[in-house]
Design a protein around this motif. Structure first.
Motif, PDB file in Angstrom:
ATOM      1  N   ASP A   9       0.832  -1.208   0.000  1.00 59.68           N
ATOM      2  CA  ASP A   9       0.000   0.000   0.000  1.00 59.68           C
ATOM      3  C   ASP A   9       0.865   1.255   0.000  1.00 59.68           C
ATOM      4  OD1 ASP A   9      -2.312  -1.479   0.004  1.00 59.68           O
ATOM      5  OD2 ASP A   9      -2.657  -1.315   2.167  1.00 59.68           O
ATOM      6  N   ILE A  10       1.930   1.243   0.775  1.00 54.01           N
ATOM      7  CA  ILE A  10       2.813   2.406   0.835  1.00 54.01           C
ATOM      8  C   ILE A  10       3.558   2.589  -0.487  1.00 54.01           C
ATOM      9  CG2 ILE A  10       4.820   3.419   1.966  1.00 54.01           C
ATOM     10  CD1 ILE A  10       3.896   2.000   4.541  1.00 54.01           C
ATOM     11  N   LEU A  11       4.008   1.498  -1.075  1.00 54.41           N
ATOM     12  CA  LEU A  11       4.683   1.598  -2.373  1.00 54.41           C
ATOM     13  C   LEU A  11       3.741   2.145  -3.434  1.00 54.41           C
ATOM     14  CD1 LEU A  11       6.826  -1.668  -2.512  1.00 54.41           C
ATOM     15  CD2 LEU A  11       7.647   0.683  -2.289  1.00 54.41           C
ATOM     16  N   ARG A  12       2.493   1.713  -3.384  1.00 59.16           N
ATOM     17  CA  ARG A  12       1.507   2.233  -4.324  1.00 59.16           C
ATOM     18  C   ARG A  12       1.287   3.731  -4.086  1.00 59.16           C
ATOM     19  NH1 ARG A  12      -1.434  -1.732  -4.004  1.00 59.16           N
ATOM     20  NH2 ARG A  12      -2.756  -1.112  -2.254  1.00 59.16           N
ATOM     21  N   ALA A  13       1.207   4.126  -2.823  1.00 60.85           N
ATOM     22  CA  ALA A  13       1.056   5.547  -2.493  1.00 60.85           C
ATOM     23  C   ALA A  13       2.288   6.336  -2.933  1.00 60.85           C
ATOM     24  CB  ALA A  13       0.827   5.710  -0.998  1.00 60.85           C
ATOM     25  N   ALA A  14       3.475   5.764  -2.754  1.00 60.23           N
ATOM     26  CA  ALA A  14       4.706   6.441  -3.187  1.00 60.23           C
ATOM     27  C   ALA A  14       4.716   6.603  -4.698  1.00 60.23           C
ATOM     28  CB  ALA A  14       5.921   5.650  -2.714  1.00 60.23           C
ATOM     29  N   ARG A  15       4.314   5.556  -5.405  1.00 61.41           N
ATOM     30  CA  ARG A  15       4.245   5.643  -6.867  1.00 61.41           C
ATOM     31  C   ARG A  15       3.318   6.766  -7.300  1.00 61.41           C
ATOM     32  NH1 ARG A  15       0.603   1.245  -9.161  1.00 61.41           N
ATOM     33  NH2 ARG A  15      -0.843   2.716  -8.193  1.00 61.41           N
ATOM     34  N   PHE A  18       4.905  10.280  -6.256  1.00 65.90           N
ATOM     35  CA  PHE A  18       6.063  10.668  -7.066  1.00 65.90           C
ATOM     36  C   PHE A  18       5.640  10.959  -8.501  1.00 65.90           C
ATOM     37  CE2 PHE A  18       8.764   7.925  -4.039  1.00 65.90           C
ATOM     38  CZ  PHE A  18       9.075   9.019  -3.251  1.00 65.90           C
ATOM     39  N   ALA A  19       4.707  10.177  -9.036  1.00 63.40           N
ATOM     40  CA  ALA A  19       4.252  10.408 -10.409  1.00 63.40           C
ATOM     41  C   ALA A  19       3.556  11.753 -10.534  1.00 63.40           C
ATOM     42  CB  ALA A  19       3.312   9.285 -10.845  1.00 63.40           C
ATOM     43  N   ARG A  20       2.815  12.126  -9.504  1.00 65.76           N
ATOM     44  CA  ARG A  20       2.057  13.370  -9.547  1.00 65.76           C
ATOM     45  C   ARG A  20       2.916  14.591  -9.258  1.00 65.76           C
ATOM     46  NH1 ARG A  20      -1.579  11.848  -6.254  1.00 65.76           N
ATOM     47  NH2 ARG A  20      -0.786  12.814  -4.339  1.00 65.76           N
ATOM     48  N   LYS A  21       3.804  14.500  -8.272  1.00 67.75           N
ATOM     49  CA  LYS A  21       4.550  15.669  -7.803  1.00 67.75           C
ATOM     50  C   LYS A  21       6.027  15.653  -8.159  1.00 67.75           C
ATOM     51  CE  LYS A  21       1.619  16.852  -3.869  1.00 67.75           C
ATOM     52  NZ  LYS A  21       1.616  17.273  -2.446  1.00 67.75           N
ATOM     53  N   GLY A  22       6.538  14.507  -8.598  1.00 68.00           N
ATOM     54  CA  GLY A  22       7.979  14.380  -8.765  1.00 68.00           C
ATOM     55  C   GLY A  22       8.638  14.132  -7.427  1.00 68.00           C
ATOM     56  N   TYR A  23       9.850  13.547  -7.460  1.00 61.33           N
ATOM     57  CA  TYR A  23      10.529  13.230  -6.205  1.00 61.33           C
ATOM     58  C   TYR A  23      10.792  14.483  -5.375  1.00 61.33           C
ATOM     59  CZ  TYR A  23      14.032  11.627  -2.896  1.00 61.33           C
ATOM     60  OH  TYR A  23      14.714  11.354  -1.740  1.00 61.33           O
ATOM     61  N   ASP A  30       3.318  13.594   2.342  1.00 65.92           N
ATOM     62  CA  ASP A  30       2.416  13.388   1.202  1.00 65.92           C
ATOM     63  C   ASP A  30       2.162  11.900   0.979  1.00 65.92           C
ATOM     64  OD1 ASP A  30       2.236  16.116   0.600  1.00 65.92           O
ATOM     65  OD2 ASP A  30       4.021  16.037  -0.677  1.00 65.92           O
ATOM     66  N   ILE A  31       3.229  11.108   1.066  1.00 69.41           N
ATOM     67  CA  ILE A  31       3.088   9.663   0.868  1.00 69.41           C
ATOM     68  C   ILE A  31       2.214   9.058   1.960  1.00 69.41           C
ATOM     69  CG2 ILE A  31       4.335   7.472   0.749  1.00 69.41           C
ATOM     70  CD1 ILE A  31       6.732   9.079  -0.354  1.00 69.41           C
ATOM     71  N   LEU A  42       4.113   5.030   8.735  1.00 67.22           N
ATOM     72  CA  LEU A  42       4.900   4.956   7.497  1.00 67.22           C
ATOM     73  C   LEU A  42       6.374   4.737   7.812  1.00 67.22           C
ATOM     74  CD1 LEU A  42       4.437   6.959   4.294  1.00 67.22           C
ATOM     75  CD2 LEU A  42       6.716   6.788   5.260  1.00 67.22           C
ATOM     76  N   TYR A  43       6.874   5.420   8.842  1.00 69.51           N
ATOM     77  CA  TYR A  43       8.287   5.281   9.208  1.00 69.51           C
ATOM     78  C   TYR A  43       8.625   3.849   9.627  1.00 69.51           C
ATOM     79  CZ  TYR A  43       9.121  10.334   9.102  1.00 69.51           C
ATOM     80  OH  TYR A  43       9.279  11.635   8.700  1.00 69.51           O
TER      81      TYR A  43
END
Length: 224
Positions: A9-15, A18-23, A30-31, A42-43
């Motif tokens: 779930d976190i990897l999907r949220a990160a994807r 990052f896709a929306r805002k850039g790294y 945000d993630i 998350l940590y």
């Protein structure tokens, strides 16, 4: 080791983030918000957005390498059949996975030097899947090229542009993309028998729809 649902779930949220805002534009907060988690939760999985980016890109390359090798093996011994099948697979992969493709193609260089070098090795392995077949085809005279590495880079550059513009529901569907890109790439390789067997190459069995499954399906929209 397979990711837990929480990690996926976190990897999907990160994807998505990052896709929306850039790294650079994304934050660890945000993630967490995208995943519906507190920062402390998350940590538990990822100490930083750098770690999340690294695991996301690593899994994307590992998935691609495993499945692209499977496509090559299923295609048999013909270099033409192997290249045509791989081109079709990459078209599907890039079209079906626009979000993760944008992240890997745009944000890989945002990794720190040690992580970046590990990803560079995965990049070399993934590129060699194509260039090794091109080298054999050059040796046998099937492909009229002078440098299989440069030819491979040219083909992958063409295919990697797909997620920059392709959208599901647009004027072109994936079969149309496969047909056009396979023709372009085989012509680039100087393959001379295209007119005689193009339909056969497009109808070779391909047991991959290109959808990366390590974090499940993609979110349709990245804006917002």
């Amino acid at each position: 080791m397979r990711a837990t649902n929480g990690r996926a779930d976190i990897l999907r949220a990160a994807r998505n983030t990052f896709a929306r805002k850039g790294y650079d534009g994304a934050s660890i907060r945000d993630i967490a918000q995208e995943a519906g988690l507190s920062l402390s939760a998350l940590y538990y999985y990822f100490p930083s957005k750098q770690d999340a980016l690294y695991e996301l890109i690593t899994k994307a390359f590992e998935w691609y390498i495993e499945h692209a090798n499977g496509v090559i093996e299923d295609a048999g011994d013909s270099e033409v059949d192997r290249v045509a099948s791989l081109i079709r697979f990459v078209v599907r992969y890039r079209a079906q996975n626009g979000l993760i493709s944008r992240v890997t193609l745009r944000d890989t260089e945002r990794l720190d030097p040690e992580k970046y070098e590990k990803i560079r090795e995965l990049q070399r392995v993934s590129r060699a899947i194509l260039t090794d077949v091109l080298a054999k085809g050059m040796e046998t005279g099937v492909f009229r090229i002078e440098n299989p590495d440069l030819a491979g880079r040219a083909i992958l550059s063409i295919l990697n542009s797909i997620p920059l513009w392709y959208r599901e529901g647009g004027p072109l569907d994936i079969p149309a993309l496969e047909r056009s890109y396979t023709a372009y790439c085989l012509r680039l390789l100087g393959y001379q028998e295209l007119a005689g067997e193009f339909d056969r190459l497009l109808n070779l069995p391909l047991n991959e729809d290109g959808t990366a499954t390590f974090i499940e399906s993609e979110t349709a929209a990245v804006n917002g």
